[in-house]
Design a protein around this motif. Structure first.
Motif, short mmCIF file in Angstrom:
data_model
loop_
_atom_site.label_atom_id
_atom_site.label_comp_id
_atom_site.label_asym_id
_atom_site.label_seq_id
_atom_site.Cartn_x
_atom_site.Cartn_y
_atom_site.Cartn_z
N ILE A 315 0.83 -1.20 0.00
CA ILE A 315 0.00 0.00 0.00
C ILE A 315 0.87 1.25 0.00
O ILE A 315 1.88 1.32 0.71
N GLU A 316 0.48 2.24 -0.79
CA GLU A 316 1.24 3.49 -0.87
C GLU A 316 1.40 4.09 0.52
O GLU A 316 0.41 4.21 1.27
N PRO A 317 2.62 4.49 0.89
CA PRO A 317 2.89 5.00 2.25
C PRO A 317 1.99 6.15 2.66
O PRO A 317 1.59 6.23 3.82
N GLU A 318 1.64 7.03 1.72
CA GLU A 318 0.82 8.18 2.11
C GLU A 318 -0.58 7.75 2.58
O GLU A 318 -1.21 8.44 3.39
N LEU A 319 -1.06 6.59 2.07
CA LEU A 319 -2.36 6.10 2.53
C LEU A 319 -2.31 5.60 3.96
O LEU A 319 -3.32 5.62 4.67
N LEU A 320 -1.13 5.15 4.37
CA LEU A 320 -0.97 4.64 5.75
C LEU A 320 -0.63 5.75 6.73
O LEU A 320 -0.50 5.51 7.93
N LYS A 321 -0.53 6.97 6.23
CA LYS A 321 -0.20 8.10 7.10
C LYS A 321 -1.38 9.08 7.22
O LYS A 321 -1.20 10.22 7.65
N LYS A 322 -2.58 8.61 6.86
CA LYS A 322 -3.74 9.48 6.88
C LYS A 322 -4.07 9.96 8.30
O LYS A 322 -4.68 11.01 8.48
N SER A 323 -3.70 9.18 9.28
CA SER A 323 -3.91 9.57 10.68
C SER A 323 -2.79 8.97 11.51
O SER A 323 -2.12 8.02 11.10
N LEU A 324 -2.59 9.53 12.69
CA LEU A 324 -1.56 9.02 13.60
C LEU A 324 -1.86 7.59 13.99
O LEU A 324 -0.97 6.74 14.05
N TYR A 325 -3.13 7.31 14.23
CA TYR A 325 -3.54 5.95 14.60
C TYR A 325 -3.20 4.96 13.50
O TYR A 325 -2.60 3.90 13.75
N ARG A 326 -3.56 5.28 12.26
CA ARG A 326 -3.26 4.36 11.15
C ARG A 326 -1.77 4.20 10.96
O ARG A 326 -1.30 3.08 10.71
N ARG A 327 -1.03 5.27 11.08
CA ARG A 327 0.42 5.20 10.89
C ARG A 327 1.07 4.29 11.93
O ARG A 327 1.87 3.41 11.61
N ARG A 328 0.72 4.47 13.20
CA ARG A 328 1.32 3.67 14.27
C ARG A 328 0.90 2.21 14.17
O ARG A 328 1.71 1.29 14.35
N LEU A 329 -0.38 1.99 13.88
CA LEU A 329 -0.89 0.62 13.83
C LEU A 329 -0.33 -0.14 12.64
O LEU A 329 0.07 -1.32 12.78
N SER A 330 -0.26 0.48 11.49
CA SER A 330 0.27 -0.20 10.31
C SER A 330 1.76 -0.53 10.50
O SER A 330 2.22 -1.60 10.08
N LYS A 331 2.48 0.36 11.15
CA LYS A 331 3.90 0.09 11.41
C LYS A 331 4.06 -1.11 12.32
O LYS A 331 4.90 -2.00 12.07
N ALA A 332 3.26 -1.19 13.38
CA ALA A 332 3.33 -2.33 14.30
C ALA A 332 2.97 -3.62 13.58
O ALA A 332 3.61 -4.66 13.79
N CYS A 333 1.96 -3.56 12.72
CA CYS A 333 1.54 -4.76 12.01
C CYS A 333 2.62 -5.23 11.03
O CYS A 333 2.95 -6.42 10.99
#
Length: 744
Positions: A315-333
């Protein structure tokens, strides 16, 4: 040939009838219908009445994708149109699409997809446009309105590619909603580019097909007035739609495969690729994360968690940075750090819950119920009573309560759910308001529950608790799972009902007729003595040896003159007068002023509307003749005051018959109510113990000749009484208490 309509079908023939009827009403010329069925024998004798150019194609057991491909292979039209057998098109839909295709010569013409749980005939009878609009909107509606506005403002004039993506992908809130429905497609576009449905997909066959269409054409237009109605199935237990069939393992695996396949076929089309991934990013934070936190299935935290980690890397990185929650959670996953992901999800959901609690205090009550009160011990002599969601101190729960209090003094403690907390109860019961903190507490700790309607959805019966469902009437109108359509509740009504009835330990039946109906309409499995064939406790009063004296005192209490006869008018509510969640409307169809002029010297009238009906009756100018007792708690006491009953499809007449007093039935909309809205369990014309009348004039004339009418219907009244009142002898409360409370 201009048009080929392709319909895959494998079950639920009554849905197909609406589908075919809607095609017939399009007034098309030069077209064919390709109906692809498991077995031709299943339908060939059932579809001739529609007089359509139908070609039956036998597929055997096959997926929707395979059936559509079979239809495509035999299609002869210049354009093809896919229609599911449980959906229908509104008038002029297909003509509007064809007209636009001819005008623009575009390869794809899209209409608007609406959502409804109404069958076609019900939809057509609804006159309130606001009501129709509310019930037909789906989750994609607001997104589509934005596209329409942009189109009107000519934003897309220089961006045709963005228009087609917005229209066919971005307006769909999830991958499963990307659909080929209500698209008129040039057959040459499909054939020249070898576009077909992926036949091995069971749930997600549409999305890859639409992605392929988007790859090969920019010639897309939109027709706002071309409307397709996507039918929701209101019975997911017995008649689930494809989307309602549950298979968590297979569905998740296919979802991931369909997503990856869509990415693969759109790899050279960055815009399509981007918005497919945007849907996955939304799915990850809005659905998948909740499963990781809450599901009892460990696969969401093991194999599926690992699968999602791989998906996120594409998934394009900018889509995973739409919110702090999504950014942190996707990184952990993506780091396969389950513990950290769980902490992030828990903190996020706690925040969401806190906001809900802040906006709605009942959320805190539900939270305390689940996490605190249910851990407290059950109080073995505590009984909770509730009638009509706390609306009144009445009905069978009232009479069970009073019997217990009189005959078992000091043995039980009582809690009554009443929204009017100032109500003074006999025998010292505690009053709590519905949906308050105390209400949540008592739901958790009471041993017994005596309700006459369904319990709250968030209630979960604990081991050791006993639930007595009294229900609230002999059914005339079809109920719950016996209804083909549910027009006065949400589409989840039957699914909710199915779960709630699982918690009923006992269900009271007023007569043998109801006992059998309840087993069907509630899907209630009568195991031993769980169906209480006792009669209704609420009707014990109608057999009281002092009922005439009681009636006189009741009349004095409410101000009804003792020197006049009393007419009770108790109409039911109509399903098509539902206009929102828990909200109803009602218009009185009986001319009370005319009745006052012609009957007022001898009669007065009591009005009693259904508790669902919210509107207040206007009785201006009718003082001394009309009395609105719609808010009077106990309708059984109103029966005692009444000499004649006028009703329609309300179940009140089954109870009133215990008094053996005259009844007439003001059924001004009989055909519509019987044939469109609900349907009946009995033949009203042949079984009712009184005449059916259709105008105020007929009502007045019948009352003036009541002695003759009573004699005319005497034999039928006896049969009716024996069938529906034979169990009710004044001792129903005693029989219920002996079975439920003494036994437990």
């Amino acid at each position: 040939m201009k048009l080929s309509i392709i319909i895959p079908f494998n079950r639920y023939i009554h849905y197909l009838y609406d589908c075919l009827e809607s095609i017939k009403n399009q007034n098309l010329t030069d077209y064919e219908v390709l109906l692809v069925v498991d077995a031709i024998e299943d339908v060939k004798d059932k579809i001739h009445k529609y007089d359509l150019p139908i070609t039956l194609i036998e597929s055997g057991e096959a997926t929707v994708g395979k059936k559509r491909n079979m239809g495509l292979n035999l299609a002869k039209g210049d354009y093809v149109y896919f229609l599911d057998s449980d959906d229908y098109v509104l008038p002029n839909c297909l003509n509007a699409l064809m007209k636009e295709a001819k005008k623009s010569n575009n390869q794809v013409v899209a209409g608007k997809r609406m959502v409804s749980w109404f069958k076609k005939k019900v939809y057509e009878t609804m006159s309130d446009e606001t009501n129709i609009e509310r019930n037909l909107k789906d989750k994609d509606h607001d997104r589509l309105e934005k596209v329409e506005r942009k189109q009107e403002e000519h934003v897309y004039d220089s961006e045709p590619e963005q228009f087609k993506i917005d229209l066919l992908i971005r307006t769909r809130h999830a991958l499963r909603n990307v659909s080929c429905l209500n698209l008129l497609i040039k057959r040459s576009l499909i054939e020249e580019n070898h576009i077909s449905f992926k036949e091995e997909f069971f749930w997600y066959t549409d999305a890859p097909f639409v992605v392929e269409l988007l790859k090969y054409t920019n010639d897309v237009s939109f027709v706002e007035d071309a409307l397709l109605v996507k039918r929701k199935h209101n019975d997911p237990i017995n008649r689930p739609a494809l989307s309602q069939i549950k298979d968590p393992d297979g569905r998740f695996d296919e979802f991931i495969e369909a997503h990856n396949y869509c990415l693969e076929i759109s790899k050279d089309y960055p815009s399509i690729h981007y918005y497919i991934n945007a849907k996955m990013a939304n799915y990850f934070t809005s659905f998948f994360a909740k499963k990781v936190r809450r599901s009892e299935d460990d696969k969401w935290r093991t194999t599926r968690f690992d699968t999602m980690a791989k998906v996120l890397t594409r998934i394009e990185p900018e889509l995973l940075k739409k919110s702090l929650y999504r950014r942190r959670l996707s990184k952990a996953c993506m780091n396969h750090d389950l513990k950290k992901a769980q902490k992030i999800i828990a903190a996020h959901l706690a925040g969401v819950k806190a906001k809900k609690i802040f906006k709605n205090k009942n959320e805190m009550n539900k939270y305390l119920y689940r996490h605190k009160y249910k851990n407290e011990p059950i109080q073995k002599n505590l009984i909770m009573f509730e009638t009509f969601r706390g609306a009144s101190y009445a009905d069978s729960p009232k009479y069970i309560y009073e019997y217990l209090a009189k005959n078992f003094p000091g043995q039980y403690e009582f809690v009554w759910v009443l929204n009017d907390t100032k109500t003074k109860l006999p025998y010292g019961g505690t009053v709590v308001k519905r949906m308050t903190r105390k209400y949540a507490y008592y739901l958790a700790v009471c041993k017994y529950f005596v309700f006459n309607t369904r319990q709250p959805l968030w209630y979960r019966k604990r081991e050791g608790q006993v639930f007595l469902e009294t229900w609230h009437g002999t059914p005339l109108k079809r109920l719950a799972f016996d209804q083909e359509e549910v027009t006065a509740a949400s589409p989840t009504y039957k699914a909710q009902f199915y779960r709630q009835k699982q918690e009923w330990d006992y269900l009271i039946a007023p007569n043998a007729f109801s006992s059998e109906i309840f087993k069907s309409c509630f899907m209630y499995k009568d195991e031993g003595d769980t169906m209480l064939d006792t009669g209704y406790p609420r009707n014990d009063l109608l057999s009281d040896p002092h009922k005439e004296e009681i009636a006189k005192e009741l009349k004095k209490k409410v101000g009804i003159p003792l020197d006049k006869k009393v007419i009770l008018y108790a109409p039911t509510w109509r399903d098509d007068e539902y206009y929102g969640n828990g909200a109803y409307k009602f218009q009185l169809k009986l001319n009370l002023e005319q009745m006052r002029k012609e009957l007022g010297d001898e009669y007065v009238i009591i009005l009693r509307t259904h508790y669902y009906i919210a509107d207040v009756l206007d009785l201006t100018g009718l003082d001394g003749f009309a009395f609105n007792l719609s808010k009077y708690d106990d309708i059984t006491e109103i029966y005692l005051m009444s000499d004649i009953l006028i009703t329609d499809y309300s179940s009140v007449f089954f109870d009133f018959a215990n008094l053996k007093r005259p009844m007439l039935f003001y059924t001004y909309d009989l055909d519509k109510y019987r044939d469109v809205l609900r349907g009946f369990y009995i033949n009203m014309e042949e079984e009712l113990p009184g005449p059916l009348v259709f105008t105020t004039d007929e009502v007045i004339d019948t009352i003036k000749h009541m002695d003759e009418i009573t004699e005319k219907y005497a034999d039928r009244y006896v049969e009716f009484y024996d069938k529906f009142c034979g169990w009710e002898d004044g001792h129903s409360s005693q029989r219920v208490v002996e079975t439920v409370f003494e036994k437990n």
